[in-house]
Design an enzyme around this catalytic site. Structure first.
Site, PDB file in Angstrom:
ATOM      1  N   GLY A 132     -43.203  34.248 -42.329  1.00  0.00           N
ATOM      2  CA  GLY A 132     -41.928  33.887 -42.963  1.00  0.00           C
ATOM      3  C   GLY A 132     -41.999  32.848 -44.061  1.00  0.00           C
ATOM      4  N   ARG A 174     -37.668  40.495 -46.394  1.00  0.00           N
ATOM      5  CA  ARG A 174     -38.455  39.329 -46.858  1.00  0.00           C
ATOM      6  C   ARG A 174     -38.418  39.198 -48.374  1.00  0.00           C
ATOM      7  NH1 ARG A 174     -41.359  37.444 -42.462  1.00  0.00           N
ATOM      8  NH2 ARG A 174     -42.241  39.000 -41.069  1.00  0.00           N
ATOM      9  N   PHE A 214     -28.144  34.578 -37.611  1.00  0.00           N
ATOM     10  CA  PHE A 214     -29.397  35.202 -38.009  1.00  0.00           C
ATOM     11  C   PHE A 214     -29.381  35.450 -39.516  1.00  0.00           C
ATOM     12  CE2 PHE A 214     -32.425  38.658 -38.532  1.00  0.00           C
ATOM     13  CZ  PHE A 214     -33.514  38.085 -37.911  1.00  0.00           C
ATOM     14  N   VAL A 215     -30.426  34.990 -40.198  1.00  0.00           N
ATOM     15  CA  VAL A 215     -30.487  35.104 -41.655  1.00  0.00           C
ATOM     16  C   VAL A 215     -31.746  35.857 -42.099  1.00  0.00           C
ATOM     17  CG1 VAL A 215     -29.107  33.025 -42.098  1.00  0.00           C
ATOM     18  CG2 VAL A 215     -31.576  32.797 -41.850  1.00  0.00           C
ATOM     19  N   ASP A 239     -35.590  27.265 -35.407  1.00  0.00           N
ATOM     20  CA  ASP A 239     -34.458  27.753 -34.608  1.00  0.00           C
ATOM     21  C   ASP A 239     -34.475  26.973 -33.286  1.00  0.00           C
ATOM     22  OD1 ASP A 239     -32.803  29.341 -32.980  1.00  0.00           O
ATOM     23  OD2 ASP A 239     -33.426  31.196 -33.874  1.00  0.00           O
ATOM     24  N   ASP A 264     -37.323  37.886 -42.306  1.00  0.00           N
ATOM     25  CA  ASP A 264     -37.102  39.322 -42.111  1.00  0.00           C
ATOM     26  C   ASP A 264     -36.260  39.639 -40.896  1.00  0.00           C
ATOM     27  OD1 ASP A 264     -39.125  38.589 -40.132  1.00  0.00           O
ATOM     28  OD2 ASP A 264     -39.420  40.751 -39.873  1.00  0.00           O
ATOM     29  N   GLU A 284     -42.782  25.386 -42.464  1.00  0.00           N
ATOM     30  CA  GLU A 284     -42.066  26.439 -41.722  1.00  0.00           C
ATOM     31  C   GLU A 284     -40.905  26.944 -42.556  1.00  0.00           C
ATOM     32  OE1 GLU A 284     -41.746  28.484 -39.413  1.00  0.00           O
ATOM     33  OE2 GLU A 284     -42.180  27.729 -37.412  1.00  0.00           O
ATOM     34  N   ASP A 285     -40.613  28.223 -42.436  1.00  0.00           N
ATOM     35  CA  ASP A 285     -39.445  28.773 -43.125  1.00  0.00           C
ATOM     36  C   ASP A 285     -38.162  28.276 -42.466  1.00  0.00           C
ATOM     37  OD1 ASP A 285     -40.013  30.140 -40.781  1.00  0.00           O
ATOM     38  OD2 ASP A 285     -39.825  32.138 -41.626  1.00  0.00           O
TER      39      ASP A 285
HETATM   40  P1  IMP Z   1     -38.223  29.138 -33.016  1.00  0.00           P
HETATM   41  O1  IMP Z   1     -39.537  29.136 -32.305  1.00  0.00           O
HETATM   42  O2  IMP Z   1     -37.098  29.616 -32.121  1.00  0.00           O
HETATM   43  O3  IMP Z   1     -37.881  27.823 -33.680  1.00  0.00           O
HETATM   44  O4  IMP Z   1     -38.286  30.265 -34.137  1.00  0.00           O
HETATM   45  C1  IMP Z   1     -38.999  30.067 -35.310  1.00  0.00           C
HETATM   46  C2  IMP Z   1     -39.423  31.363 -35.972  1.00  0.00           C
HETATM   47  O5  IMP Z   1     -38.551  32.457 -35.662  1.00  0.00           O
HETATM   48  C3  IMP Z   1     -39.340  31.213 -37.476  1.00  0.00           C
HETATM   49  O6  IMP Z   1     -40.578  30.795 -37.998  1.00  0.00           O
HETATM   50  C4  IMP Z   1     -38.952  32.597 -37.949  1.00  0.00           C
HETATM   51  O7  IMP Z   1     -40.099  33.377 -38.161  1.00  0.00           O
HETATM   52  C5  IMP Z   1     -38.166  33.178 -36.805  1.00  0.00           C
HETATM   53  N1  IMP Z   1     -36.713  33.007 -37.022  1.00  0.00           N
HETATM   54  C6  IMP Z   1     -35.899  32.087 -36.456  1.00  0.00           C
HETATM   55  N2  IMP Z   1     -34.625  32.235 -36.878  1.00  0.00           N
HETATM   56  C7  IMP Z   1     -34.639  33.287 -37.724  1.00  0.00           C
HETATM   57  C8  IMP Z   1     -33.614  33.935 -38.528  1.00  0.00           C
HETATM   58  O8  IMP Z   1     -32.414  33.577 -38.517  1.00  0.00           O
HETATM   59  N3  IMP Z   1     -34.049  34.976 -39.283  1.00  0.00           N
HETATM   60  C9  IMP Z   1     -35.336  35.410 -39.333  1.00  0.00           C
HETATM   61  N4  IMP Z   1     -36.311  34.834 -38.613  1.00  0.00           N
HETATM   62  C10 IMP Z   1     -35.967  33.779 -37.828  1.00  0.00           C
END
Ligand code: IMP
Length: 179
Positions: free
Chosen positions: A48, A168, A155-156, A106, A162, A102-103
């Protein structure tokens, strides 16, 4: 800008390319300012973050080194919390100043998993830069040093992010319609 449909979901315009550009420029300026003379290693979290990182590193003007991590924990529109490690960085991080790129953050599970792994190599410091953060979904109480924009828990897609492999390549960020 119009709505886009990816697989079974529709997304609407959310953050413009111009807003993204000024956020990335501001993060680059902060990193320039804080890391002068320290040659940090930026660890880019694939897939991402590839577009965010490509723009960020070209706006940073101090000397930096780059390395890559490929890890995933998301299926569809949900964070699973279960990490799939595809590959980790090659650099020796001992005594180095590390910035994780990081992109989007969440729940924070991916980031905290990585921080622990990176910490075991005894770097001099570890900070994080992310373009987006969903504060209401974040499950940890640490502060991320270089945070771009806080967004609602939706969700974005776009600008590297993606939905099951699609979206992407969009040059701005879209959010899921009706969520
Ligand atoms: P986390 O471990 O829950 O913080 O999730 C982090 C990873 O989940 C990010 O690096 C993204 O690849 C993916 N992710 C989290 N939220 C989104 C979203 O809204 N759209 C797309 N990918 C997401």
């Amino acid at each position: 800008m119009k709505q886009v449909t990816l697989h079974d979901l529709t997304f609407e315009p959310f953050i413009s390319a111009a807003e993204i550009d000024s956020t990335v420029a501001s993060l680059a300026a902060q990193i320039d300012n804080d890391y002068r003379g320290r040659n940090p290693i930026l660890l880019i979290v694939l897939n991402g973050a590839f577009i965010f990182a490509a723009d960020l590193v070209r706006k940073i003007t101090i000397p930096i080194r780059l390395d890559f991590i490929k890890i995933s924990s998301y299926k569809g529109t949900e964070s699973t919390g279960k990490m799939d490690e595809h590959f980790l960085w090659k650099s020796n991080l001992e005594g180095e100043h590390v910035i994780i790129v990081e992109d989007i953050v969440d729940t924070g599970h991916t980031l905290n998993y990585l921080k622990e792994k990176i910490g075991s190599q005894h770097p001099a410091s570890v900070e994080v830069t992310c373009l987006l953060k969903k504060p209401t979904a974040y499950k940890y109480d640490d502060h991320l040093r270089y945070e771009g924009m806080s967004i609602e828990d939706k969700f974005v897609v776009g600008y590297g992010l993606d939905y099951n492999g699609l979206g992407r390549d969009l040059d701005s960020i879209y959010k899921r319609s009706g969520s």
